[in-house]
Design a protein around this motif. Structure first.
Motif: not given
Lengths: 109, 115
Positions: A33, A35, A37, A40-43, A45, A48, A86, A99-101
């Motif tokens: 996946h 993604l 971010q 403001g923080g929202g993640i 997708s 895939m 991400i 998850w990657g950083a």
């Protein structure tokens, strides 16, 4: 060693540049996946993938299963593309994602 | 549809206090997850649930408890908050099925500061 590695960690580019973000992983996966971010923080997708290539607007994601590597490309980058991108992989055998950083991308006007 | 919502958006706690974070989804998803996100690190799974009444430990479950009494809600509890639990907490949900079709939908996050 992390099972999912992203590079670069940080990327600053000028508006209009072609952007590439890389993701390498060391485990067997059933899907990968990408993604986004927002500041403001929202993640959200984006893609895939289990093979090949997908395109959505100016975003292109590719995966090479043999090399255990995926790339996310952004064409004609724009300041609104500034975000953390991400990569996450799903192991063959369970519900969990690894998850990657993240890669922090800044596009300057 | 509201998607995935989280309550509260921000909270400050003193060490030793307790609190509950609420996650709600209106997409009739079976699977729900709680993650924490710390600077320089990827999301880490705290607990997850594959259906109403079921919960399971993720990667970093210590210090947290969860409950899934209703399909649409997934609660994350901190019984005795510690400064190490200062983080941003994300809830997510997804449908069951083949991994290739499973997209996780995320809530907006809860910022927690433990003093």
């Amino acid at each position: 060693k992390n099972e999912v590695e992203q590079s670069p960690q940080n990327l600053t580019a000028q508006e209009g540049e072609f952007i590439t973000i890389n993701c390498s992983y060391s485990v067997g996966i059933s899907a990968l996946h990408w993604l986004q971010q927002h500041p403001g923080g929202g993640i959200v997708s984006l893609f895939m993938l289990s093979s090949g290539k997908k395109k959505h607007g100016r975003l292109i994601a590719t995966i090479n299963i043999q090399e255990k590597h995926s790339s996310l490309h952004i064409t004609a980058s724009h300041p609104r593309d500034s975000a953390v991108y991400i990569c996450a992989v799903r192991r063959d055998s369970n519900y969990q994602l690894i998850w990657g950083a993240g890669t922090k991308l800044i596009i300057k006007p | 549809n509201a998607g995935v919502t989280q309550t509260p958006k921000f909270r400050v706690l003193k060490t030793g206090q307790s609190m509950t974070l609420l996650c709600a989804q209106d997409m009739n998803h079976e699977y729900m997850y709680w993650y924490r996100q710390d600077p320089g690190m990827g999301l880490r799974l705290i607990h997850y649930s594959v259906g109403e009444g079921t919960t399971a430990k993720g990667e970093v479950p210590d210090g947290y408890n969860v409950s899934r009494l209703k399909k649409q809600n997934f609660l994350l509890g901190l019984e005795s908050a510690a400064p190490s639990q200062t983080s941003v907490y994300f809830c997510a949900s997804s449908r069951p099925g083949l991994a290739i079709r499973e997209t996780q939908y995320f809530g907006p996050g809860t910022r927690l500061l433990v003093l």
